[in-house]
Each structure stands twice: as structure tokens, then as C-alpha cells.
Design a protein around this motif. Structure first.
Motif, PDB file in Angstrom:
ATOM      1  N   ARG A 158       0.855  -0.996  -0.061  1.00 21.17           N
ATOM      2  CA  ARG A 158      -0.091  -0.074  -0.091  1.00 21.17           C
ATOM      3  C   ARG A 158       0.834   1.004   0.098  1.00 21.17           C
ATOM      4  O   ARG A 158       0.685   2.208  -0.780  1.00 21.17           O
ATOM      5  CB  ARG A 158      -0.990  -0.139   1.169  1.00 21.17           C
ATOM      6  N   SER A 159       1.597   1.516   1.195  1.00 21.43           N
ATOM      7  CA  SER A 159       2.704   2.501   1.107  1.00 21.43           C
ATOM      8  C   SER A 159       3.909   2.197   2.096  1.00 21.43           C
ATOM      9  O   SER A 159       3.964   1.218   2.553  1.00 21.43           O
ATOM     10  CB  SER A 159       1.989   3.467   2.143  1.00 21.43           C
ATOM     11  N   ARG A 160       4.758   2.806   1.399  1.00 25.32           N
ATOM     12  CA  ARG A 160       6.208   2.478   1.892  1.00 25.32           C
ATOM     13  C   ARG A 160       6.817   3.818   2.647  1.00 25.32           C
ATOM     14  O   ARG A 160       7.848   3.588   3.165  1.00 25.32           O
ATOM     15  CB  ARG A 160       7.131   2.196   0.738  1.00 25.32           C
ATOM     16  N   VAL A 161       5.809   4.552   2.971  1.00 27.42           N
ATOM     17  CA  VAL A 161       6.280   5.836   3.703  1.00 27.42           C
ATOM     18  C   VAL A 161       6.654   5.338   5.125  1.00 27.42           C
ATOM     19  O   VAL A 161       6.123   4.640   5.606  1.00 27.42           O
ATOM     20  CB  VAL A 161       5.187   6.845   3.858  1.00 27.42           C
ATOM     21  N   TRP A 443      -7.896  14.964  -9.605  1.00 27.47           N
ATOM     22  CA  TRP A 443      -7.289  15.189  -8.462  1.00 27.47           C
ATOM     23  C   TRP A 443      -5.895  15.135  -8.053  1.00 27.47           C
ATOM     24  O   TRP A 443      -5.246  16.045  -7.777  1.00 27.47           O
ATOM     25  CB  TRP A 443      -8.025  14.348  -7.186  1.00 27.47           C
ATOM     26  N   GLN A 444      -5.331  13.939  -8.502  1.00 31.33           N
ATOM     27  CA  GLN A 444      -3.890  13.816  -8.342  1.00 31.33           C
ATOM     28  C   GLN A 444      -3.018  14.366  -8.922  1.00 31.33           C
ATOM     29  O   GLN A 444      -1.821  14.907  -8.476  1.00 31.33           O
ATOM     30  CB  GLN A 444      -3.657  12.242  -8.513  1.00 31.33           C
ATOM     31  N   GLN A 445      -3.344  15.325 -10.315  1.00 38.47           N
ATOM     32  CA  GLN A 445      -2.272  15.925 -11.049  1.00 38.47           C
ATOM     33  C   GLN A 445      -2.880  17.073 -11.137  1.00 38.47           C
ATOM     34  O   GLN A 445      -2.704  18.052 -11.904  1.00 38.47           O
ATOM     35  CB  GLN A 445      -2.479  15.396 -12.435  1.00 38.47           C
ATOM     36  N   PRO A 467       3.542  14.804   3.060  1.00 45.36           N
ATOM     37  CA  PRO A 467       3.081  14.601   1.760  1.00 45.36           C
ATOM     38  C   PRO A 467       1.743  15.482   1.438  1.00 45.36           C
ATOM     39  O   PRO A 467       1.575  15.253   0.175  1.00 45.36           O
ATOM     40  CB  PRO A 467       2.298  13.057   2.030  1.00 45.36           C
ATOM     41  N   ARG A 468       1.264  16.195   2.286  1.00 45.19           N
ATOM     42  CA  ARG A 468       0.150  16.887   1.995  1.00 45.19           C
ATOM     43  C   ARG A 468       0.634  18.455   1.644  1.00 45.19           C
ATOM     44  O   ARG A 468      -0.043  19.022   0.633  1.00 45.19           O
ATOM     45  CB  ARG A 468      -0.952  17.287   2.987  1.00 45.19           C
ATOM     46  N   PRO A 475       2.405  16.380  -7.041  1.00 49.33           N
ATOM     47  CA  PRO A 475       2.473  15.155  -7.894  1.00 49.33           C
ATOM     48  C   PRO A 475       2.356  15.740  -9.513  1.00 49.33           C
ATOM     49  O   PRO A 475       3.113  15.318 -10.390  1.00 49.33           O
ATOM     50  CB  PRO A 475       1.169  14.427  -7.887  1.00 49.33           C
ATOM     51  N   ARG A 480       6.659  13.370  -4.921  1.00 50.74           N
ATOM     52  CA  ARG A 480       6.213  12.240  -4.181  1.00 50.74           C
ATOM     53  C   ARG A 480       5.338  12.684  -3.142  1.00 50.74           C
ATOM     54  O   ARG A 480       5.797  12.909  -1.849  1.00 50.74           O
ATOM     55  CB  ARG A 480       7.466  11.443  -3.747  1.00 50.74           C
ATOM     56  N   GLY A 481       3.897  12.602  -3.423  1.00 48.83           N
ATOM     57  CA  GLY A 481       3.164  12.853  -2.191  1.00 48.83           C
ATOM     58  C   GLY A 481       1.833  13.132  -2.815  1.00 48.83           C
ATOM     59  O   GLY A 481       1.516  12.720  -4.087  1.00 48.83           O
ATOM     60  N   TYR A 482       1.084  13.995  -2.111  1.00 53.62           N
ATOM     61  CA  TYR A 482      -0.280  14.327  -2.691  1.00 53.62           C
ATOM     62  C   TYR A 482      -0.432  15.674  -2.354  1.00 53.62           C
ATOM     63  O   TYR A 482      -1.858  16.151  -1.743  1.00 53.62           O
ATOM     64  CB  TYR A 482      -1.529  13.391  -2.035  1.00 53.62           C
TER      65      TYR A 482
END
Lengths: 563, 316
Positions: A158-161, A443-445, A467-468, A475, A480-482
Motif C-alpha cells: 500500500r505504502s512505503r512511507v 485530483w492527483q495531477q 505528503p500533503r 504530483p 512524491r506525495g499528494y
């Protein structure tokens, strides 16, 4: 279960995750009240003691179907409802924000030697009395395997954060494991608590494809309930694990019943076919009626999600902070809360939930003031043009606003916003899309102008929002994030980097307090209110405890029992 | 006859290929993707999205993805659901039983009731019964299934408490009586539109037949009315209904989709909706291909049956 409450770091003040008194001292005393907001105190029966052995069953209704049972793979909140019953983390976070050891004997801190002073070395002591559901003993090998699996290139993690920083994992004994972090990263404590479940090495090391195996549809864990059966599209049954290492379970079975339509879900709760309405709970328009139902208890509680207007800060007029402030002043928030959300949510000015230790008190309060908004725009040179829409330097104050189509409350909010903003010369158009569309590239881009969205900014209970809001997390710019807002601030970057390195709670509270002030001042987001959820349980069902630090309030079904 | 069947079969296979290509393209070209559901839960970074997308093979060009999928499908590998990792055929089969149960019950109710109403309406043309049946059919065809389902739940479950508010069975019970109890409401709701359609078709077919010369001749010969009705009229009127039955599958499936949602019935309809919502491409394509195959088989069978009954069709 060991009842040692973890202390996160020591520092000069010897402050860990604060206890109740420290919470009050830190100004976060509101934590005490949130759980029992609204009608939650409507428990008319006297709590009794749990039974000696599991008795009865609980039917928990969910509006989404849990389908991901491997707890390290991409999943949504509803899947966590299963993970919390079948698996265990090293430690978890209780409703007051304390880390409580689960598979670990104690939560590592600088005080107890579990963490080195620089935060780079982690030493975890594990319980030696835990068994997997198939009877195999749980050991440090399982922890090592789980961490390695997450970082395995073949595995669809899912995530490697946070996990990607773990190096040199060393099994010292079957019940002790050490590792080194590449850099100090304090949010990892929360990531391990709320988002990382340990999976069985003895089963998963034998599978040929780590992304598809029988385990994925019949998981084996160390949690309070064993996998029972799944009828796809209908329900999942879990059975009590008699050998569970912690408190409970006190019911023989938990059945997660999938009911996609929220009106139908409420009807089945009303007619008594389900014992608990979970995840999206009861629609706000039914809450008042639900409170009058006989034999039912309704809990209205806050969530970590913050409902806000997300501006794309790189789009047209939104780049101007004055415009954002004027738009914010012109929103009649109270009308949105009262008229559309039945007065259930609370106003907020921060991305941090008000019950969290890191919440910053005293942020400037929003005031509905269209006159001031107009004056601000006039002073900044935004003049009204054709049709009353303002413009400046060829940029028009007009934009679209998007949200998930079919979300009636958000669509009504948009109608109020159109009116509010038209009064100050801003033209908003609606551009809604289905969930699968809007939360994709749009949304992501950062292809949107503005979006109404509810976001849980917290990593478990940690306020690290790199990440926010980090400049490197956009992105649309290869980050690398949102950070889809495209918020860039050197000061925010500095505070984020600082907070992630700090292990002293008081210092972290100061750092993230500064960050909240900065984000509020910059109006990187226009907060509307803190999210809420209304959940119902049948009278007689004890042990339900909403937990703002978890994504799902049925996290502790192991403690539920029928009075 | 064999040549006729072979021709129709070839057409059906070609149609399936076209349906698969169009379906695949439309599905994949629609905005969003299987990973967008995770954006709201916000545990995954953009890097995670890209990595998982690569691992699922979604970063390849659309034609390559299609050819890969089509090639595997021909070998019997319909892929795995993105949601739960189950083989698509297994996912479909686990939902098929519930839908067939619902559809079969609804069809039986609709055929029996619809034919009876249609025949009686035709025999008593413009009578009170016929007028009421016509008005009733119009209403039934106009009522949204979703709304009718909710009203049924409100009246029979919430107010009267006679029927369960949904689900296929009481968890922990599952006796035949319990199953039947749960089946009543969704089957009746699903059968409503079907009954109206069967009624209308049957009435038209029957009217056409009973005005034929051979019926008049039979009456003139003094044949009993019941015999005229069953042996001559009904048998012939039922002929065009073969086509209706063959083409009813998509309508029925569409109705089931709504009824299953309202009554929390764990069938294919709900699976289809969920899978579209989650952009679970392999499952959506699987259901699409399965449904298309069923429709084509239904249509093919209808054509063949018609050709068997009426030899002129074969050479037409």
C-alpha cells in the motif's frame, strides 16, 4: 495484555504522549468530550461486566464491501474493519491518543531504551505468548518478514512511507527485534500503530506470488477473531479466537454485512436486522429520527477528516492570497453546518482534529463578512467587469468547483457557495464527477480549479503532513506525495522537516502549532468543518468506543459484548 | 438447418469480439482508474500509485492491454479482480446463483401472470379487466424499480413487518422457508415490469391470432371454446413470445441490478455496479462478456427455435 502506556520520547520535560492531565495542560483537554458528543450519553442501561466466554454475535453493517484482506496491500477504510479484527499491530492508539502495546511488550521510547536519543535505533521487545490462528507461535521473524515484504519490489504494498527508512533489521531473540532508521523519522511510531499489521512469515514465505494467494481470501492473523467465511457481495463472518493474547473477544461471531445504500442500511438498523451501522454510519437527515428509536443508541462523534475547499493554488486567481481570504470571508459556514449538515459538525480552522495533542488553539476564527471581503478585493485591485465578475490584470475571478457527483450535501453546499461568492464578484461553476473519475488524475495531477473534499491529514495520530503540504510532494510537478493544492512554502518545508526529526512531544507540538498557523494564514485550504460520523448500536451492546485516531470506529470489536 | 445454425453462430462470435473491443475501450478510456478509490483514503503517495499501477500493468498502452487480456481470455484465464484478487470466473460464479434465483423466480411470476393477464385482456377486449390491465401495465412500466422497491420495504418491512427489509437470508438461518421469505419482495418488485411487458406482448399476440380465419373456422365447426383457446390460439400466440423471451435477458438483468441494490441482494447486478464504481476492469469485462454471451445465446436459441417451428425462416 500489558497495560503499559507508551511514552513517545523523553526530552527535558519528560513528556510522552500526555496523560489526561497533561492533555489539559497542553490545551488539548477537549479530548475528553468528543467521544460522547451529541446523544452518546444516551446509554440508559448500566454497563455490566463482560461475559466469561464469548457469547452471541454482532452484525455490523457497512456501506462499502471489504475486499482486501491482506493488511499490507492497497485498501480503503472499510477493509481496516476486517484487519483490526484478524490482525494485530505492534501497538495501537487508544481514543485518548496513547500508544498501547499489542504484539510488542512495551512501546519503545527514549526513556525505556527502545529508542536511541537520536531516534535512529529502534529496539522492540515482543510478547512471547502470541500465536497465529493456526497455532504457530508469533516471533520477531514475522515482524522482520512483514517489514521486508512492504519494501519488496515484487509486492504490491500500500505504502512505503517510513518503512523505506528501515535498514539493518536484526533479530536479537525470538521476542526481540532491532533496526536502524536511515534518518530520524518520528511519525513512524504512528505509522506502525495505525497502518501496519504484522503478517505470518510461515505462510506467506511459501507463496509464489505475494500479490495473489489463498491467504488473500482466508487470512491468518493474531487478532481477536479468526477468518470464518465470506459470501462475496453479502457478508463476512469472523469467529472468536479463543487463544487471543489481549482482552476479549466477548462475542462468538462478528458478521460484517455489506449494505451499499445508506438509506437501506439505516432501514435495516431501524428494523433490527443489524446491530451496528458502521463506516459511513447514519445519514445526517436520519440522525434526529434515529435518536428517537427505541432500543437504539446513537453516537455522533468527530472524525479526523477535515471538510474543506481545496483551491488549486496554481490556478488563476487562487494564486492571490487576498482572493483566497476574500472567498473565505464570504462563505456562510454556519449556514452550511446548520442548514445542510443538521448542525452536527463543528467549525475548524486547522487541518489537525481538535481532539489531537498537536491541535493548535487560538487560530484566527472565520467570520462571515462579505462586506470585508468586497473591501479586500477592491483594495487589491480586483475590479468588477462584465456581469459583475471581478478581474485583475486580465485574470477573471471565475473558476469551477468539483466534488463527487451524487453527494447531495456537497452539491447543496456548492449552491450556497455560488450565492455567497456571487455577492463578492466571484463566479463559480459546478463541475462534478463520479468518485472514480474525480479522485483519479483530475485530483492527483491538480487538474481542478477547486474541489470540495474531506481529508484526513493525520498519519494515525501524527500531524506530519509532509505528503500533503511539502513542496516536494506535488504530483503535478513530479513530486512524491499528494500535495494536490500545489502549496509551496519554504517555511512550511522547514517546519515539516523539523517536526519529523523531533521526538519530544512538547517540541513537536510547538513545531506543528507553527505549521498550523502558517497554513491557516496562507489559506492553503479553506476549511469548512471537522468531519463527523453518526453511528448506531443496539441497546445492550457494550464496549463501542469511537476512536478518532483510527480510520474506522469498529476497531475494538474485541471489547464489545452484550449486556 | 446446420448451415443456418453455423451462420448464426459465426455472427454471434463476431459480435462478441466487437462487444469486447468496444467494452474494453470505453471502460479504459473513461476517466479515473482502479487506484482512484485509494486517493481518498490518503495513505498512498503518488509514487505508490505509480508503482502499483506499474505492477498491475496499467501503464501499458491500451491496445497492448487489450491484446493481453483477449489472449488470456481465449485460454480461459479471465484475469483476477483488482479488488480481492479472486479469479474473475470465480467472482462471477459466486454471484451468479443469487441473480439466477431472483431472475428465475421473477420470470416465472411474470410469465404466468403476464400471459394470463394478456390472454384474458385479449379475450375480453375493452372490458373493465382489460382497461384496468392496460392502465396497470402503463403504471408498472412507468414506476422506477428503485422507488417501487423502497416503497415495498417501507410498507411491508417497516410498517407491517411482514417481510425482511432485504438480504438473501437471515445470517445463521438460511432454511428454505427463510430463503423464500427473503425472496418474495425482490422477486415481486423485479417481476412487476416483466409482468407488464409479458401482458402487453401476450395481449397483442393473442389478438392477432384470435382474429385469424382458422379460429373462425374452428368456431364454425363447433369446436369447444376452451379447445380453440388452448390448442389453436394459445399455441400460436406463444410463438412470437419465444423471441420476447430470448430478448428479455438484458431487461431482466437491468432490473435485477436495481432490485439487488435496494434489497441488498448479493447478485451479479450489484457486483457489476460495484465493479464499475471501483473500475475493477477484469470483473467488469468478465460480466460484460458473460452477459453478452447470455444475450446472444438467448437470441440464438430463439432464432433456432423459431426456425424449427417455422421452416420458412431458414431460407429467408
Amino acid at each position: 495484555m500489558a497495560d503499559d502506556t507508551g511514552r513517545f520520547g523523553v526530552g527535558a520535560l519528560h513528556l510522552g504522549i500526555p496523560d489526561r492531565r497533561q492533555f489539559v495542560q497542553l490545551g488539548a483537554g477537549a479530548a475528553a468530550g468528543w467521544t460522547f458528543a451529541g446523544n452518546a450519553f444516551a446509554q440508559t442501561e448500566r454497563p455490566t461486566n463482560p461475559p466469561d466466554k464469548p457469547r452471541g454475535q454482532v452484525i455490523a453493517a457497512l456501506s462499502q464491501e471489504p475486499t482486501v484482506f491482506h493488511p499490507l496491500m492497497p485498501g480503503i477504510e472499510v477493509d481496516q474493519g476486517i484487519w483490526w479484527q484478524v490482525f494485530s499491530p505492534l501497538w495501537f492508539i487508544d481514543p485518548d491518543g496513547n500508544f498501547i502495546p499489542d504484539l510488542a511488550r512495551e512501546v519503545p521510547t527514549i526513556e525505556n531504551g527502545g529508542l536511541s536519543a537520536d531516534g535512529l535505533t529502534w529496539k522492540i521487545k515482543l510478547r512471547s505468548d502470541v500465536k497465529w490462528h493456526d497455532g504457530t507461535p508469533f516471533t520477531a521473524e514475522d515482524v522482520k518478514f512483514s517489514l521486508n515484504l512492504i519494501n519488496s519490489p515484487d509486492f504490491r504494498a500500500r505504502s512505503r512511507v517510513g518503512h523505506h527508512l528501515v535498514k539493518d533489521i536484526d533479530i536479537v531473540a525470538p521476542d526481540e527485534i532491532h533496526w536502524r532508521m536511515e534518518t530520524a523519522y518520528s511519525p513512524y511510531m504512528s505509522i506502525l500503530a495505525a497502518l501496519t499489521f504484522i503478517v505470518p512469515k510461515h505462510i506467506l514465505e511459501k507463496v509464489t506470488d505475494p500479490n495473489a494467494s489463498p491467504f488473500h481470501n482466508a487470512p491468518v492473523g493474531t487478532g481477536p477473531f479468526r477468518w470464518g467465511e465470506r459470501v462475496p457481495g453479502d457478508h463476512i463472518q469472523l469467529n472468536a479466537n479463543a487463544g487471543y493474547h489481549g482482552k476479549g473477544p466477548y462475542v462468538e461471531r462478528v458478521v460484517f454485512k455489506y449494505i451499499p445504500d445508506l438509506t437501506v442500511l439505516y432501514t435495516q438498523f431501524r428494523t433490527g436486522q443489524v446491530d451496528y451501522t458502521g463506516l459511513q454510519g447514519i445519514l445526517p437527515n436520519f440522525v434526529q429520527e434515529a435518536k428517537t428509536l427505541k432500543g437504539r443508541k446513537i453516537f455522533v462523534s468527530s472524525t479526523s477528516s477535515v471538510e474543506h475547499i481545496a483551491p488549486n493554488l496554481e490556478f488563476g486567481a487562487f494564486a492571490d492570497r487576498t482572493v483566497r481570504e476574500a472567498l473565505y470571508l464570504a462563505i456562510n459556514k454556519q449556514a452550511i453546518i446548520d442548514a445542510l449538515n443538521y448542525g452536527l459538525p463543528t467549525q475548524t480552522e486547522s487541518f489537525v482534529p481538535q481532539q489531537a495533542w498537536s491541535f493548535q488553539q487560538g487560530l484566527p476564527q472565520h467570520k462571515y463578512d462579505p462586506a470585508k471581503a468586497n473591501a479586500l478585493l477592491d483594495a487589491a485591485g480586483w475590479v468588477r467587469g462584465a456581469g459583475g465578475v471581478r478581474e485583475k490584470g486580465g485574470v477573471k475571478l471565475e473558476f469551477t468547483n468539483s466534488t463527487t457527483s451524487g453527494n447531495a450535501v456537497r452539491e447543496q453546499t456548492q449552491q450556497l457557495l455560488i450565492q455567497d461568492w456571487r455577492a463578492i464578484g466571484a463566479a463559480m461553476r459546478v463541475n462534478n464527477m463520479p468518485a472514480a473519475v474525480i479522485w483519479g488524475d483530475f485530483w492527483q495531477q491538480s487538474k481542478f480549479n477547486s474541489v470540495i473534499v474531506g481529508v484526513n491529514f493525520m498519519l494515525g495520530s501524527d500531524p506530519d503532513v509532509t505528503p500533503r503540504f511539502g513542496s516536494g510532494a506535488i504530483p503535478a510537478k513530479g513530486g512524491r506525495g499528494y500535495n494536490t493544492y500545489q502549496y509551496q512554502s519554504a517555511e512550511a518545508d522547514r517546519l515539516l522537516a523539523q517536526g519529523a526529526r523531533q521526538f519530544d512531544l512538547a517540541q513537536r507540538k510547538t513545531t506543528y502549532g507553527e505549521l498550523q498557523k502558517l497554513v491557516r494564514n496562507d489559506l492553503a485550504i479553506l476549511p469548512l468543518f471537522q468531519g463527523f460520523i453518526a453511528e448506531g448500536v443496539k441497546e445492550g451492546l457494550q464496549g463501542f468506543r469511537p476512536n478518532i485516531n483510527m480510520s474506522i470506529n469498529c476497531w475494538n470489536i474485541r471489547e464489545w459484548y452484550w449486556a | 438447418m446446420a448451415r443456418y445454425v453455423a451462420n448464426r453462430l459465426t455472427q454471434a462470435i463476431l459480435l462478441l469480439v466487437i462487444v469486447s473491443a468496444i467494452g474494453f475501450a470505453v471502460l479504459h478510456l473513461a476517466p479515473g482508474g482502479p487506484l482512484s478509490q485509494f486517493a481518498a483514503s490518503a495513505q498512498m503517495t503518488q509514487e505508490d500509485f505509480e508503482r502499483v499501477s506499474r505492477q498491475l500493468g496499467l501503464d501499458r498502452s491500451l491496445p497492448i492491454q487489450y491484446l493481453d487480456w483477449f489472449g488470456r481470455m481465449l485460454k480461459g484465464d479471465w484475469g483476477r479482480s483488482y479488488r480481492d484478487g479472486e479469479a474473475v470466473l470465480s467472482v462471477i460464479s459466486s454471484h451468479l446463483g443469487a441473480t439466477l434465483e431472483l431472475m428465475a423466480t421473477a420470470t416465472i411470476i411474470a410469465v404466468l401472470l403476464g400471459c394470463w393477464i394478456g390472454v384474458l385482456g385479449a379475450l375480453r377486449r375493452y372490458s373493465l379487466f382489460d382497461t384496468l390491465a392496460t392502465v396497470g401495465a402503463m403504471i408498472a412500466l412507468s414506476i422506477p424499480t428503485f422507488w417501487f422497491g423502497l416503497v415495498t420495504i417501507y410498507v411491508f418491512s417497516v410498517k407491517l413487518g411482514w417481510l425482511p427489509a432485504g438480504n438473501r437470508e437471515t445470517i445463521g438461518d438460511g432454511s428454505p422457508l427463510d430463503l423464500l421469505h427473503h425472496l418474495i419482495a425482490p422477486a415481486l418488485v423485479l417481476a412487476l415490469v416483466e409482468t407488464a411487458m409479458w401482458g402487453r406482448f401476450m395481449r397483442s399476440a393473442m389478438l392477432e391470432v384470435i382474429n385469424q380465419d382458422y379460429i373462425r373456422t374452428a368456431r364454425a365447426k363447433g369446436m369447444p371454446e376452451w379447445r380453440i383457446l388452448t390448442v389453436h390460439a394459445l399455441r400460436n400466440a406463444l410463438l412470437p413470445m419465444i423471441t420476447v423471451a430470448g430478448l428479455q435477458f438484458p431487461t431482466l438483468l437491468g432490473g435485477a441490478l436495481v432490485a439487488e441494490t435496494v434489497f441488498t441482494w448479493p447478485g451479479m447486478g450489484r457486483l457489476f455496479l460495484d465493479s464499475i464504481g471501483y473500475r475493477d476492469y477484469p470483473v467488469v469485462m468478465g460480466i460484460l462478456m458473460f452477459s453478452a454471451t447470455m444475450v446472444l445465446i438467448g437470441s440464438l436459441l430463439a432464432d433456432i427455435l423459431y426456425a424449427v417451428v417455422d421452416p420458412r425462416i431458414r431460407v429467408g
